[in-house]
Motif scaffolding. Structure first.
Motif, short mmCIF file in Angstrom:
data_model
loop_
_atom_site.label_atom_id
_atom_site.label_comp_id
_atom_site.label_asym_id
_atom_site.label_seq_id
_atom_site.Cartn_x
_atom_site.Cartn_y
_atom_site.Cartn_z
N UNK A 71 -15.05 -36.46 7.74
CA UNK A 71 -14.14 -35.44 7.21
C UNK A 71 -14.81 -34.08 7.07
N UNK A 72 -15.95 -33.90 7.73
CA UNK A 72 -16.67 -32.64 7.58
C UNK A 72 -15.81 -31.46 8.00
N UNK A 73 -15.14 -31.55 9.13
CA UNK A 73 -14.30 -30.44 9.60
C UNK A 73 -13.11 -30.23 8.67
N UNK A 74 -12.58 -31.32 8.13
CA UNK A 74 -11.43 -31.19 7.22
C UNK A 74 -11.83 -30.43 5.96
N UNK A 75 -12.99 -30.75 5.38
CA UNK A 75 -13.42 -30.03 4.17
C UNK A 75 -13.74 -28.57 4.49
N UNK A 76 -14.39 -28.33 5.61
CA UNK A 76 -14.71 -26.95 5.97
C UNK A 76 -13.43 -26.13 6.18
N UNK A 77 -12.47 -26.73 6.85
CA UNK A 77 -11.21 -26.03 7.10
C UNK A 77 -10.47 -25.78 5.79
N UNK A 78 -10.45 -26.77 4.91
CA UNK A 78 -9.76 -26.62 3.63
C UNK A 78 -10.35 -25.48 2.83
N UNK A 79 -11.66 -25.46 2.69
CA UNK A 79 -12.30 -24.40 1.89
C UNK A 79 -12.08 -23.04 2.54
N UNK A 80 -12.22 -22.98 3.85
CA UNK A 80 -12.04 -21.70 4.54
C UNK A 80 -10.63 -21.15 4.34
N UNK A 81 -9.64 -21.99 4.47
CA UNK A 81 -8.26 -21.51 4.33
C UNK A 81 -7.92 -21.18 2.88
N UNK A 82 -8.43 -22.00 1.96
CA UNK A 82 -8.13 -21.75 0.55
C UNK A 82 -8.86 -20.53 0.01
N UNK A 83 -9.92 -20.11 0.67
CA UNK A 83 -10.67 -18.94 0.20
C UNK A 83 -9.83 -17.67 0.21
N UNK A 84 -8.75 -17.65 1.01
CA UNK A 84 -7.91 -16.45 1.08
C UNK A 84 -7.19 -16.19 -0.24
N UNK A 85 -7.14 -17.18 -1.14
CA UNK A 85 -6.43 -17.02 -2.40
C UNK A 85 -7.33 -16.63 -3.55
N UNK A 86 -8.58 -16.27 -3.23
CA UNK A 86 -9.52 -15.90 -4.28
C UNK A 86 -9.04 -14.75 -5.15
N UNK A 87 -8.36 -13.79 -4.55
CA UNK A 87 -7.85 -12.62 -5.30
C UNK A 87 -6.40 -12.79 -5.72
N UNK A 88 -5.86 -14.00 -5.51
CA UNK A 88 -4.45 -14.26 -5.83
C UNK A 88 -4.32 -15.51 -6.70
N UNK A 89 -5.13 -15.57 -7.74
CA UNK A 89 -5.04 -16.68 -8.67
C UNK A 89 -5.92 -17.87 -8.35
N UNK A 102 -18.27 -37.50 4.67
CA UNK A 102 -18.37 -36.12 5.13
C UNK A 102 -19.82 -35.67 5.13
N UNK A 103 -20.10 -34.69 5.97
CA UNK A 103 -21.37 -34.00 5.91
C UNK A 103 -21.31 -32.91 4.86
N UNK A 104 -22.35 -32.12 4.79
CA UNK A 104 -22.41 -31.02 3.83
C UNK A 104 -21.25 -30.04 4.05
N UNK A 105 -20.74 -29.47 2.94
CA UNK A 105 -19.75 -28.40 3.07
C UNK A 105 -19.97 -27.38 1.96
N UNK A 106 -19.58 -26.14 2.23
CA UNK A 106 -19.76 -25.03 1.30
C UNK A 106 -18.50 -24.81 0.48
N UNK A 107 -18.69 -24.27 -0.71
CA UNK A 107 -17.59 -23.91 -1.58
C UNK A 107 -17.31 -22.41 -1.47
N UNK A 108 -16.26 -21.97 -2.15
CA UNK A 108 -15.88 -20.56 -2.16
C UNK A 108 -15.61 -20.14 -3.60
N UNK A 109 -15.43 -18.85 -3.84
CA UNK A 109 -15.20 -18.35 -5.19
C UNK A 109 -13.77 -18.63 -5.66
N UNK A 110 -13.60 -18.61 -6.98
CA UNK A 110 -12.30 -18.83 -7.62
C UNK A 110 -11.65 -20.11 -7.06
N UNK A 111 -12.43 -21.19 -7.16
CA UNK A 111 -12.09 -22.42 -6.44
C UNK A 111 -12.41 -23.62 -7.31
#
Length: 484
Positions: A71-89, A102-111
Motif C-alpha cells: 500500500x506504499x503508493x496508496x499512502x503516498x497518494x493519500x497524503x499528497x492529495x490531502x495536503x491541498x487542504x492544509x490551508x482549508x481546515x 506498506x513501505x515508508x511514507x511521509x506526512x504533511x502539515x495540518x494532518x
C-alpha cells in the motif's frame, strides 16, 4: 524472533515479564478519556490538538488491507492529495480494520493519521521501499554505520500541526529482518525508526501500540510542542537499540501514560553527538515525563545521553514504575561530549528488580569518530531524586563523575532501597561527585553527606507548569465520507 526470545536469561523470566506485561496492558486501558468513541458504524469521536475539515479513508486511494498487497503508493497518494487542504481546515486519513502492508511514507502539515483499533500497519520487508537519507547534522553520521540512514517508517519534516493517533491501533515495524542484518554486521546504513518527526512544531502521537521497531520507536528531533500520550511499545527484550521514546534536541515535550517493554532505554533524552552536537547547539529542554511504566532488563527506565552534546535541561519526571529493568535513571556522558545535563527533577519512582536504582557515568566512551575534542568536558549539575521506593536491587547507586570535572549539585532524599539477597557488598560507589542526601536507605557514600531527617523532601521539584502542560485537547469527529 523465537531465537531472540530464547536467548534471554531464562524461559521463566520471559514468562514473568509477559505476566507483568498483561498487567501493564490492563493499566493502559484505564486511560479512557482520550480514546476514540464510536458514534455509529461509519463515524467516531477522538481527542486531538486540532480537528480537521476534510476526511478520507485509505481505501479511497486503492488501499487493500490483506497483509500482502503493498500500500506504499496508496499512502503516498493519500497524503499528497490531502495536503491541498492544509490551508482549508486540514485533513484526516482513516486506516480501517485490516492488515496494511506498506513501505515508508511521509506526512504533511495540518494532518491527522488515525488507526482503527483493529488496524495493523505492517512495515514492508522489501528494502527497496526504504529510501536512504542524510545522517542527522547533530550526529554527523548514522548510529549503526557511517554515512546515511534508512528513512523512518512514518516520517515528516518541516511540518506544523500533525496528529498520529488511533483507538489503540497497531504499527508493526516487523523488525526481526533488520535485527538479523544488524547482528550479522551486514547493515549498510542506520536502521529506520518507527516514527520520526523533524524540524516540526505542534505534534501529537497518542493511543497507539507500536511493535517490533527496527530500531528506535518514537523519535521527535529538532522539534517543539510535542505531546506523546497513551503509547504502548513492545519489542523483544533482546532486540538491539529498540529505544522507546527519544526526544532529541526538542523543546516543550510531554510524555505521559506510556507503557514500554524494549531491548533498550524506555525513554532516552538526547541532543547530538560529540563535535557535531556541540556545533549544532540545540538542546533538549522543558521535558515532562509522567506515569511511565518500563520493563527493560538490559537498559534504563530514563536515560539522559549518551548523545547529549547540545545540552539537556529542565527534565521533570514523576510517577514512574520500572520492573525488571537495569537502572532507574541513568546519566551517560564522556570526555569529548561537551554539553550539559542540568536541572533534572525526578520524584515518585517505584522500582522492582533492578541492577542499579541510580547510575551516572562520565566514562561512556562511544564516539562518533576520532575527531572529538578531548577538552570538551560535559557539565552535570542540579540532579534531584526524591520519593523513591525500590525492591530487590543489586546495587543502590553507581555514581562516577570525571576526574577534574565532577558532577555537582546531586540531591537524593526520601529514598528507600531494599537490597536483593545476593546484592553487592558495597551498595554505593561514588567518585568525582558532589551533593547531599536526606533519609536515604541504605546510607549513601561519604561524598553525599546526610542532612538529617528534617530535610526529607529538600530536593527540588518545580511547582510551576511548563507551556506544554497548558495544551488542551479538542473533541474531533471522523465521518466515513470523502470531501474531495
Amino acid at each position: 524472533m523465537g531465537r531472540l526470545w530464547r536467548s534471554s536469561k531464562s524461559f521463566r523470566q520471559v514468562i514473568w515479564v509477559l505476566l507483568v506485561l498483561f498487567g501493564v496492558f490492563s493499566l493502559g486501558r484505564r486511560v479512557e478519556s482520550r480514546k476514540a468513541r464510536v458514534l455509529d458504524s461509519s463515524s467516531f469521536e477522538y481527542s486531538a490538538i486540532s480537528c480537521r475539515a476534510h476526511s478520507a479513508s485509505i481505501t479511497d486511494y486503492g488501499g487493500v488491507g490483506d497483509g500482502e498487497t503493498s500500500n506504499t503508493k496508496a499512502f503516498q497518494k493519500a497524503v499528497n492529495e490531502l495536503s491541498q487542504y492544509g490551508s482549508d481546515g486540514g485533513s484526516q486519513l482513516f486506516v480501517p480494520a485490516g492488515k496494511w502492508l506498506t513501505g515508508s511514507f511521509n506526512l504533511t502539515s495540518h494532518f491527522t493519521l488515525f488507526l482503527h483499533k483493529d488496524a495493523f500497519l505492517l512495515a514492508s520487508q522489501d528494502i527497496n521501499e526504504w529510501s536512504v537519507i542524510d545522517p542527522l547534522p547533530s550526529y554527523g553520521r548514522g548510529r549503526d554505520a557511517a554515512g546515511g540512514r534508512y528513512i523512518s517508517f512514518i516520517f515528516g519534516t518541516n511540518l506544523t500541526d500533525v496528529v498520529i493517533t488511533g483507538d489503540n491501533g497497531t504499527i508493526d515495524g516487523q523488525g526481526a529482518f533488520w535485527w538479523l542484518q544488524f547482528h550479522k554486521k551486514k547493515i549498510k546504513y542506520t536502521r529506520p525508526y518507527l516514527i520520526e518527526i523533524m524540524h516540526s512544531d505542534s505534534i501529537q502521537i497518542s493511543n497507539l501500540t507500536l511493535l517490533n521497531s527496527p530500531a528506535w520507536n518514537v523519535h521527535p528531533v529538532y522539534s517543539s510542542n510535542i505531546l506523546i500520550q497513551g503509547i504502548t511499545i513492545i519489542a523483544p527484550i533482546t532486540s538491539p537499540n529498540t529505544d522507546g521514546i527519544n526526544p532529541d534536541s526538542c523543546t516543550n515535550t510531554r510524555i505521559e501514560d506510556c507503557y514500554i517493554v524494549s531491548g533498550d532505554d524506555c525513554v532516552a533524552v538526547k541532543s547530538g553527538w560529540d563535535e557535531y552536537g556541540i556545533a549544532y547547539g540545540m538542546p533538549t529542554k522543558q521535558l515532562v515525563i509522567r506515569r511511565l511504566t518500563c520493563i527493560s532488563p538490559f537498559s534504563a527506565t530514563i536515560a539522559l545521553g549518551s548523545e547529549m552534546s547540545g545540552g539537556i535541561q529542565d527534565v521533570r519526571a514523576e510517577d514512574i514504575v520500572a520492573i525488571n529493568t537495569e537502572s532507574g535513571v541513568r546519566i551517560k556522558t564522556a570526555v569529548g561530549r561537551g554539553g550539559y545535563v542540568k536541572d533534572i527533577y525526578v520524584k515518585g519512582m517505584t522500582l522492582h528488580t533492578m541492577k542499579w536504582a541510580f547510575w551516572m557515568t562520565g566514562n561512556y566512551g562511544s564516539h562518533a569518530d576520532t575527531h572529538y575534542d578531548p577538552k570538551a568536558l560535559p557539565v552535570i549539575q542540579g540532579v534531584n531524586y526524591r520519593d523513591v521506593v525500590a525492591e530487590n536491587v543489586s546495587m543502590a547507586a553507581r555514581l562516577e563523575g570525571i576526574s577534574g570535572d565532577p558532577f555537582t549539585g546531586i540531591c537524593i532524599s526520601n529514598v528507600t532501597i531494599r537490597m536483593a539477597v545476593k546484592a553487592k557488598k558495597v551498595p554505593w560507589t561514588c567518585t568525582d561527585i558532589e551533593g547531599i542526601t536526606s533519609s536515604v536507605t541504605p546510607p549513601p557514600c561519604g561524598l553525599l553527606p546526610d542532612q538529617g531527617p528534617e530535610k526529607i523532601r529538600m530536593c527540588d521539584f518545580p511547582s510551576e507548569s511548563l507551556p506544554i502542560d497548558t495544551v488542551e485537547l479538542k473533541s474531533c469527529t471522523y465521518a466515513s465520507m470523502k470531501y474531495l
